[in-house]
Design an enzyme around this catalytic site. Structure first.
Site, PDB file in Angstrom:
ATOM      1  N   LEU A 142       0.998  -1.086  -0.138  1.00 26.84           N
ATOM      2  CA  LEU A 142       0.043  -0.056  -0.123  1.00 26.84           C
ATOM      3  C   LEU A 142       1.100   1.178   0.149  1.00 26.84           C
ATOM      4  O   LEU A 142       2.249   1.124   0.784  1.00 26.84           O
ATOM      5  CB  LEU A 142      -0.880   0.110   1.242  1.00 26.84           C
ATOM      6  CG  LEU A 142      -2.023  -1.198   1.460  1.00 26.84           C
ATOM      7  CD1 LEU A 142      -2.700  -0.823   2.495  1.00 26.84           C
ATOM      8  CD2 LEU A 142      -3.022  -1.027   0.186  1.00 26.84           C
ATOM      9  N   ASP A 143       0.520   2.205  -0.580  1.00 33.54           N
ATOM     10  CA  ASP A 143       1.296   3.484  -0.624  1.00 33.54           C
ATOM     11  C   ASP A 143       1.496   4.059   0.579  1.00 33.54           C
ATOM     12  O   ASP A 143       0.403   3.976   1.544  1.00 33.54           O
ATOM     13  CB  ASP A 143       0.517   4.438  -1.546  1.00 33.54           C
ATOM     14  CG  ASP A 143       0.589   4.086  -3.080  1.00 33.54           C
ATOM     15  OD1 ASP A 143       1.333   3.174  -3.368  1.00 33.54           O
ATOM     16  OD2 ASP A 143      -0.383   4.575  -3.926  1.00 33.54           O
ATOM     17  N   ILE A 144       2.370   5.034   0.902  1.00 34.24           N
ATOM     18  CA  ILE A 144       2.429   5.716   2.172  1.00 34.24           C
ATOM     19  C   ILE A 144       1.303   6.290   2.498  1.00 34.24           C
ATOM     20  O   ILE A 144       0.995   6.368   3.976  1.00 34.24           O
ATOM     21  CB  ILE A 144       3.722   6.458   2.161  1.00 34.24           C
ATOM     22  CG1 ILE A 144       3.924   7.147   3.781  1.00 34.24           C
ATOM     23  CG2 ILE A 144       3.768   7.591   1.099  1.00 34.24           C
ATOM     24  CD1 ILE A 144       5.421   7.692   3.850  1.00 34.24           C
ATOM     25  N   LYS A 189      -4.944   5.001  -7.897  1.00 35.62           N
ATOM     26  CA  LYS A 189      -4.709   6.437  -8.323  1.00 35.62           C
ATOM     27  C   LYS A 189      -4.763   6.666  -9.900  1.00 35.62           C
ATOM     28  O   LYS A 189      -5.423   7.486 -10.331  1.00 35.62           O
ATOM     29  CB  LYS A 189      -3.514   6.902  -7.548  1.00 35.62           C
ATOM     30  CG  LYS A 189      -3.684   6.999  -6.108  1.00 35.62           C
ATOM     31  CD  LYS A 189      -2.403   7.231  -5.253  1.00 35.62           C
ATOM     32  CE  LYS A 189      -2.517   7.170  -3.967  1.00 35.62           C
ATOM     33  NZ  LYS A 189      -1.415   7.046  -3.315  1.00 35.62           N
TER      34      LYS A 189
END
Ligand code: URA
Length: 245
Positions: free
Chosen positions: A104-106, A192
């Site tokens: 998962l992205d930050i 995204k």
């Protein structure tokens, strides 16, 4: 320390108590050379010798953890700058050999599985397995019914990224004020980028499920809990791993 055979086998990833009864009935599990069919039999994992179907079997506890990842930590096992998801672990899991399954992205929050079960992790992240992941997205621009219908149609047909990657069909739903997008892939910044392609921008993202595993609504951001036996069995079955190898 002595432990019941079913507890030992559950800890090694053999599934629920019912699964273990079946393993003991259908396969040959020996303790110090003597076949064991009784799930309540007590063994000493440190000193007893085990065999499964005639092969030596070394007990290694499998660990399955659900983390409600907060924003601001990186999905990695080490990072020179940021706190990692492993830094959120406390005893008894701190320093264990678990690793995050997928990424998962930050700034993405929500469901993250941590395990040391390499076979399960591999299957869950393999594009061939196609495990569904559901994300709730907050978007920069409002989405009225017409726009929603357009996004849903384009996602269901599979949008194309600017780099030429054609996304697999994905399902869009309304989830209160957010949009829920269910995808089978896990490309870098997948969600995204998908919203970028249709002209919007994700300003908040939370993963709420992966296959049959659903983020526990009682788990606060940053908290960790062990998966239940049913959750482990559900995940293993979802990727075609019914009995541990
Ligand atoms: N898609 C994204 O864009 N980011 C994530 O963290 C996960 C899926």
């Amino acid at each position: 320390m002595k432990s019941r055979v079913d507890k030992l086998l559950a800890g090694a990833g053999f599934g629920s108590r019912r699964d273990i009864k079946r393993v003991l009935r259908e396969r040959t599990f020996c303790v110090n050379g003597v076949p064991c069919r009784d799930p309540s039999f007590h063994v000493d994992p440190e000193h007893d010798q085990f065999e499964l179907d005639g092969e030596n079997w070394a007990f290694r506890a499998r660990i399955y953890l659900m983390l409600n990842k907060p924003a601001g930590v990186v999905t990695s096992t080490a990072d020179p700058v940021h706190r990692t998801v492993l830094d959120l672990l406390e005893e008894p899991w701190r320093g264990s050999d678990v690793f995050p399954v997928g990424r998962l992205d930050i700034d993405t929050r929500g469901l993250l599985l941590l395990t040391n079960d390499g076979a399960l992790a591999h299957r869950l992240t393999s594009p061939k397995t196609g495990v569904e992941k559901k994300y709730l997205a907050d978007l920069e621009l409002p989405v009225d019914d017409d726009l929603f219908a357009e996004y849903a149609r384009r996602f269901s047909e599979g949008v194309a990224f600017h780099n030429g990657h054609n996304c697999l069909p994905a399902k869009l739903e309304r989830a209160s004020k957010r949009l829920a997008l269910t995808i089978e892939e896990g490309k870098y910044h997948q969600v995204k980028k998908m919203f970028r392609v249709v002209g919007n921008r994700v300003i908040g993202l939370e993963r709420v499920s992966m296959g049959p595993l659903v983020l526990d609504p009682g788990l606060p951001p940053g908290a960790v809990r062990e998966l239940t036996a049913d959750e482990i069995t559900g995940l293993r079955e979802a990727v075609g791993l019914v009995d541990p190898e």
